[in-house]
Scaffold this motif. Sequence first.
Motif, PDB file in Angstrom:
ATOM      1  N   ALA A 103      -3.205   3.403  -3.820  1.00 13.36           N
ATOM      2  CA  ALA A 103      -2.031   3.446  -4.734  1.00 13.36           C
ATOM      3  C   ALA A 103      -1.276   2.500  -5.194  1.00 13.36           C
ATOM      4  O   ALA A 103      -1.015   2.102  -6.241  1.00 13.36           O
ATOM      5  N   ALA A 104      -0.669   1.921  -4.155  1.00 16.98           N
ATOM      6  CA  ALA A 104       0.049   0.589  -4.480  1.00 16.98           C
ATOM      7  C   ALA A 104      -0.476  -0.487  -5.025  1.00 16.98           C
ATOM      8  O   ALA A 104      -0.169  -1.134  -5.967  1.00 16.98           O
ATOM      9  N   ALA A 105      -1.795  -0.642  -4.536  1.00 16.51           N
ATOM     10  CA  ALA A 105      -2.746  -1.723  -4.976  1.00 16.51           C
ATOM     11  C   ALA A 105      -2.904  -1.566  -6.539  1.00 16.51           C
ATOM     12  O   ALA A 105      -2.922  -2.474  -7.304  1.00 16.51           O
ATOM     13  N   ARG A 106      -3.215  -0.315  -6.894  1.00 16.13           N
ATOM     14  CA  ARG A 106      -3.537   0.034  -8.094  1.00 16.13           C
ATOM     15  C   ARG A 106      -2.286  -0.161  -9.259  1.00 16.13           C
ATOM     16  O   ARG A 106      -2.413  -0.731 -10.183  1.00 16.13           O
ATOM     17  N   ARG A 107      -1.109   0.124  -8.586  1.00 19.64           N
ATOM     18  CA  ARG A 107       0.271   0.030  -9.645  1.00 19.64           C
ATOM     19  C   ARG A 107       0.486  -1.635  -9.667  1.00 19.64           C
ATOM     20  O   ARG A 107       1.104  -2.052 -10.769  1.00 19.64           O
ATOM     21  N   MET A 108      -0.117  -2.327  -8.573  1.00 18.40           N
ATOM     22  CA  MET A 108       0.327  -3.896  -8.716  1.00 18.40           C
ATOM     23  C   MET A 108      -1.133  -4.444  -9.346  1.00 18.40           C
ATOM     24  O   MET A 108      -0.747  -5.780  -9.487  1.00 18.40           O
ATOM     25  N   GLY A 109      -1.763  -3.974  -9.809  1.00 21.10           N
ATOM     26  CA  GLY A 109      -3.052  -4.516 -10.433  1.00 21.10           C
ATOM     27  C   GLY A 109      -4.017  -5.356  -9.581  1.00 21.10           C
ATOM     28  O   GLY A 109      -4.590  -6.319  -9.825  1.00 21.10           O
ATOM     29  N   LYS A 110      -3.705  -4.904  -8.229  1.00 17.25           N
ATOM     30  CA  LYS A 110      -4.999  -5.614  -7.047  1.00 17.25           C
ATOM     31  C   LYS A 110      -6.060  -5.009  -6.931  1.00 17.25           C
ATOM     32  O   LYS A 110      -6.219  -3.630  -7.489  1.00 17.25           O
ATOM     33  N   GLN A 111      -6.999  -5.619  -6.484  1.00 15.83           N
ATOM     34  CA  GLN A 111      -8.250  -5.033  -6.392  1.00 15.83           C
ATOM     35  C   GLN A 111      -8.523  -3.818  -5.341  1.00 15.83           C
ATOM     36  O   GLN A 111      -9.348  -3.025  -5.598  1.00 15.83           O
ATOM     37  N   SER A 112      -7.883  -3.818  -4.318  1.00 13.17           N
ATOM     38  CA  SER A 112      -8.152  -3.106  -3.247  1.00 13.17           C
ATOM     39  C   SER A 112      -6.859  -2.859  -2.282  1.00 13.17           C
ATOM     40  O   SER A 112      -5.926  -3.571  -2.364  1.00 13.17           O
ATOM     41  N   ALA A 113      -6.889  -1.941  -1.550  1.00 12.19           N
ATOM     42  CA  ALA A 113      -5.802  -1.616  -0.769  1.00 12.19           C
ATOM     43  C   ALA A 113      -5.664  -2.763   0.328  1.00 12.19           C
ATOM     44  O   ALA A 113      -4.769  -3.230   0.834  1.00 12.19           O
ATOM     45  N   GLY A 114      -6.844  -3.379   0.690  1.00 16.26           N
ATOM     46  CA  GLY A 114      -6.952  -4.745   1.341  1.00 16.26           C
ATOM     47  C   GLY A 114      -6.264  -5.725   0.902  1.00 16.26           C
ATOM     48  O   GLY A 114      -5.299  -6.354   1.625  1.00 16.26           O
ATOM     49  N   SER A 115      -6.294  -5.820  -0.287  1.00 13.73           N
ATOM     50  CA  SER A 115      -5.538  -7.071  -0.959  1.00 13.73           C
ATOM     51  C   SER A 115      -4.023  -6.824  -1.075  1.00 13.73           C
ATOM     52  O   SER A 115      -3.129  -7.683  -1.041  1.00 13.73           O
ATOM     53  N   PHE A 116      -3.759  -5.449  -1.072  1.00 14.48           N
ATOM     54  CA  PHE A 116      -2.299  -5.057  -0.963  1.00 14.48           C
ATOM     55  C   PHE A 116      -1.734  -5.192   0.263  1.00 14.48           C
ATOM     56  O   PHE A 116      -0.673  -5.681   0.458  1.00 14.48           O
ATOM     57  N   VAL A 117      -2.401  -4.833   1.516  1.00 12.28           N
ATOM     58  CA  VAL A 117      -2.235  -4.947   2.594  1.00 12.28           C
ATOM     59  C   VAL A 117      -1.954  -6.686   3.088  1.00 12.28           C
ATOM     60  O   VAL A 117      -0.728  -7.208   3.588  1.00 12.28           O
ATOM     61  N   SER A 118      -2.870  -7.443   2.459  1.00 11.30           N
ATOM     62  CA  SER A 118      -2.639  -9.017   2.722  1.00 11.30           C
ATOM     63  C   SER A 118      -1.353  -9.588   2.025  1.00 11.30           C
ATOM     64  O   SER A 118      -0.438 -10.168   2.437  1.00 11.30           O
ATOM     65  N   TRP A 119      -1.074  -9.113   0.821  1.00 13.62           N
ATOM     66  CA  TRP A 119       0.168  -9.205   0.148  1.00 13.62           C
ATOM     67  C   TRP A 119       1.263  -9.014   0.770  1.00 13.62           C
ATOM     68  O   TRP A 119       2.287  -9.920   0.804  1.00 13.62           O
TER      69      TRP A 119
END
Length: 77
Positions: free
Chosen positions: A31-47
């Motif tokens: 959900a956080a990745a989607r809100r930030m316009g990121k591709q996936s949960a993994g990209s959010f965790v990386s960020w």
Amino acid sequence: MGWDTKRSYPVDASRTVTVRATVGQKARWTAAARRMGKQSAGSFVSWAADMAIAFLETWERANLEHADQINPPGSGL
């Protein structure tokens, strides 16, 4: 990649990291990745990991500067 997506990792990235998560964590990261316009949960965790490291380094630097102000080098304390 589609027209509305972009790479979420540096071009020179060469390693993959596996992360174990609960169902709840995965849902929140997605959900956080989607809100930030990121591709996936993994990209959010990386960020998020990169941000945590940057915050920690900044905090450590500020803490050392503060300690030096309270006890200047050469003050004998």
